[in-house]
Design a protein around this motif. Structure first.
Motif, mmCIF file in Angstrom:
data_model
loop_
_atom_site.group_PDB
_atom_site.id
_atom_site.type_symbol
_atom_site.label_atom_id
_atom_site.label_comp_id
_atom_site.label_asym_id
_atom_site.label_seq_id
_atom_site.Cartn_x
_atom_site.Cartn_y
_atom_site.Cartn_z
ATOM 1 N N VAL A 119 -4.973 -14.763 -4.183
ATOM 2 C CA VAL A 119 -3.891 -14.160 -4.969
ATOM 3 C C VAL A 119 -2.771 -13.837 -3.994
ATOM 4 O O VAL A 119 -3.025 -13.290 -2.914
ATOM 5 C CB VAL A 119 -4.377 -12.871 -5.680
ATOM 6 C CG1 VAL A 119 -3.261 -12.235 -6.461
ATOM 7 C CG2 VAL A 119 -5.556 -13.188 -6.570
ATOM 8 N N GLU A 120 -1.568 -14.131 -4.372
ATOM 9 C CA GLU A 120 -0.438 -13.907 -3.471
ATOM 10 C C GLU A 120 0.032 -12.461 -3.490
ATOM 11 O O GLU A 120 0.192 -11.865 -4.555
ATOM 12 C CB GLU A 120 0.741 -14.820 -3.867
ATOM 13 C CG GLU A 120 0.441 -16.290 -3.705
ATOM 14 C CD GLU A 120 0.135 -16.680 -2.284
ATOM 15 O OE1 GLU A 120 0.783 -16.153 -1.358
ATOM 16 O OE2 GLU A 120 -0.766 -17.511 -2.092
ATOM 17 N N GLY A 121 0.243 -11.908 -2.297
ATOM 18 C CA GLY A 121 0.910 -10.622 -2.067
ATOM 19 C C GLY A 121 0.559 -9.499 -3.012
ATOM 20 O O GLY A 121 -0.538 -9.396 -3.509
ATOM 21 N N GLY A 122 1.548 -8.637 -3.245
ATOM 22 C CA GLY A 122 1.403 -7.513 -4.153
ATOM 23 C C GLY A 122 0.366 -6.515 -3.729
ATOM 24 O O GLY A 122 0.132 -6.274 -2.543
ATOM 25 N N LYS A 123 -0.279 -5.930 -4.728
ATOM 26 C CA LYS A 123 -1.249 -4.869 -4.475
ATOM 27 C C LYS A 123 -2.479 -5.343 -3.703
ATOM 28 O O LYS A 123 -3.096 -4.564 -2.987
ATOM 29 C CB LYS A 123 -1.698 -4.256 -5.804
ATOM 30 C CG LYS A 123 -0.643 -3.445 -6.495
ATOM 31 C CD LYS A 123 -1.206 -2.814 -7.748
ATOM 32 C CE LYS A 123 -0.154 -1.983 -8.464
ATOM 33 N NZ LYS A 123 -0.711 -1.375 -9.684
ATOM 34 N N ALA A 124 -2.844 -6.609 -3.860
ATOM 35 C CA ALA A 124 -4.040 -7.109 -3.179
ATOM 36 C C ALA A 124 -3.896 -6.962 -1.665
ATOM 37 O O ALA A 124 -4.791 -6.432 -0.997
ATOM 38 C CB ALA A 124 -4.312 -8.562 -3.553
ATOM 39 N N GLY A 125 -2.794 -7.414 -1.111
ATOM 40 C CA GLY A 125 -2.592 -7.327 0.328
ATOM 41 C C GLY A 125 -2.535 -5.898 0.824
ATOM 42 O O GLY A 125 -3.046 -5.576 1.902
ATOM 43 N N GLU A 126 -1.912 -5.012 0.038
ATOM 44 C CA GLU A 126 -1.811 -3.598 0.426
ATOM 45 C C GLU A 126 -3.172 -2.920 0.432
ATOM 46 O O GLU A 126 -3.496 -2.165 1.337
ATOM 47 C CB GLU A 126 -0.883 -2.860 -0.540
ATOM 48 C CG GLU A 126 0.566 -3.286 -0.471
ATOM 49 C CD GLU A 126 1.397 -2.663 -1.576
ATOM 50 O OE1 GLU A 126 0.956 -1.653 -2.179
ATOM 51 O OE2 GLU A 126 2.477 -3.191 -1.856
ATOM 52 N N ALA A 127 -3.974 -3.162 -0.598
ATOM 53 C CA ALA A 127 -5.260 -2.464 -0.739
ATOM 54 C C ALA A 127 -6.390 -3.119 0.050
ATOM 55 O O ALA A 127 -7.253 -2.428 0.576
ATOM 56 C CB ALA A 127 -5.652 -2.393 -2.212
ATOM 57 N N PHE A 128 -6.399 -4.452 0.113
ATOM 58 C CA PHE A 128 -7.526 -5.156 0.715
ATOM 59 C C PHE A 128 -7.254 -5.627 2.136
ATOM 60 O O PHE A 128 -8.160 -6.085 2.813
ATOM 61 C CB PHE A 128 -7.900 -6.384 -0.121
ATOM 62 C CG PHE A 128 -8.127 -6.109 -1.582
ATOM 63 C CD1 PHE A 128 -8.749 -4.952 -2.013
ATOM 64 C CD2 PHE A 128 -7.712 -7.017 -2.533
ATOM 65 C CE1 PHE A 128 -8.960 -4.700 -3.360
ATOM 66 C CE2 PHE A 128 -7.922 -6.788 -3.887
ATOM 67 C CZ PHE A 128 -8.544 -5.629 -4.296
ATOM 68 N N GLY A 129 -6.024 -5.564 2.582
ATOM 69 C CA GLY A 129 -5.669 -6.119 3.883
ATOM 70 C C GLY A 129 -5.458 -7.611 3.754
ATOM 71 O O GLY A 129 -5.482 -8.167 2.660
ATOM 72 N N PRO A 130 -5.254 -8.276 4.870
ATOM 73 C CA PRO A 130 -4.992 -9.717 4.803
ATOM 74 C C PRO A 130 -6.219 -10.478 4.301
ATOM 75 O O PRO A 130 -7.348 -10.084 4.555
ATOM 76 C CB PRO A 130 -4.666 -10.089 6.250
ATOM 77 C CG PRO A 130 -5.324 -9.036 7.073
ATOM 78 C CD PRO A 130 -5.277 -7.777 6.253
ATOM 79 N N SER A 131 -5.955 -11.562 3.590
ATOM 80 C CA SER A 131 -7.041 -12.417 3.129
ATOM 81 C C SER A 131 -7.599 -13.200 4.302
ATOM 82 O O SER A 131 -6.866 -13.852 5.044
ATOM 83 C CB SER A 131 -6.537 -13.391 2.058
ATOM 84 O OG SER A 131 -7.583 -14.244 1.649
ATOM 85 N N LEU A 132 -8.909 -13.116 4.468
ATOM 86 C CA LEU A 132 -9.598 -13.853 5.521
ATOM 87 C C LEU A 132 -10.222 -15.110 4.920
ATOM 88 O O LEU A 132 -10.732 -15.058 3.794
ATOM 89 C CB LEU A 132 -10.725 -13.006 6.118
ATOM 90 C CG LEU A 132 -10.356 -11.666 6.728
ATOM 91 C CD1 LEU A 132 -11.614 -10.871 7.048
ATOM 92 C CD2 LEU A 132 -9.511 -11.873 7.963
#
Length: 164
Positions: A119-132
């Motif tokens: 999923v691109e950007g938004g809340k996911a990156g803020e809450a989960f950190g960078p996608s590994l």
């Protein structure tokens, strides 16, 4: 272990300290933890063999390492997710919001958060950190569990190391 068919949300708790008591060595415990995360992520409940979700890999794998107690974030889906152009982005945003809300409300955010998501950007990156990449997530689980078993501490996240 829990599966909620209306959201395709799955939740599992792995008590590493209990696993360690049942296995022969810290190394076997670390390997078992990594194998569990891998197998749990790739498995699909048999009740979904004839559904659209059959053999579909998840859009989000979230591993939270806690030192207090397991926390189920299923309340993020108390109201059904209704999207006009898909459900993934809104589902991830709700889960991210619930993770942040639980941490703020109870004053107990996870000690570590690791995630693989599409999923691109938004809340996911803020809450989960960078996608590994998933293989890197498994390597991170290996490192976190290995360090905890060896030293009794959790390794710092990259952001925590930068701020230290």
């Amino acid at each position: 272990m829990e599966f909620n068919s209306s959201t395709l949300y799955r939740y599992a708790v792995l008590g590493v300290h209990q696993l360690r008591e049942n296995l022969t060595s810290p190394d076997s415990t670390r390997q078992a933890a990594v194998r569990f995360v891998d197998a749990f992520t790739r498995s699909m409940p048999t009740g979904h063999q004839n559904s659209f979700a059959h053999r579909t890999l998840p859009h989000l794998v979230l591993v939270t390492v806690r030192t207090d107690q397991p926390v189920n974030l299923v309340s993020a889906f108390e109201e059904p997710v209704a999207g006009h152009s898909g459900l993934v982005a809104e589902s991830c945003a709700r889960l991210a919001g619930e993770l942040a809300s639980v941490g703020r409300t109870w004053g107990s955010p996870p000690a570590r958060t690791l995630a693989t998501y599409a999923v691109e950007g938004g809340k996911a990156g803020e809450a989960f950190g960078p996608s590994l990449p998933f293989s890197a997530l498994l390597d991170s689980v290996d490192g976190v569990v290995g360090t905890w078993l060896a030293d009794g501490r959790l390794p710092l996240t990259e952001s925590a190391q930068a701020g230290a």
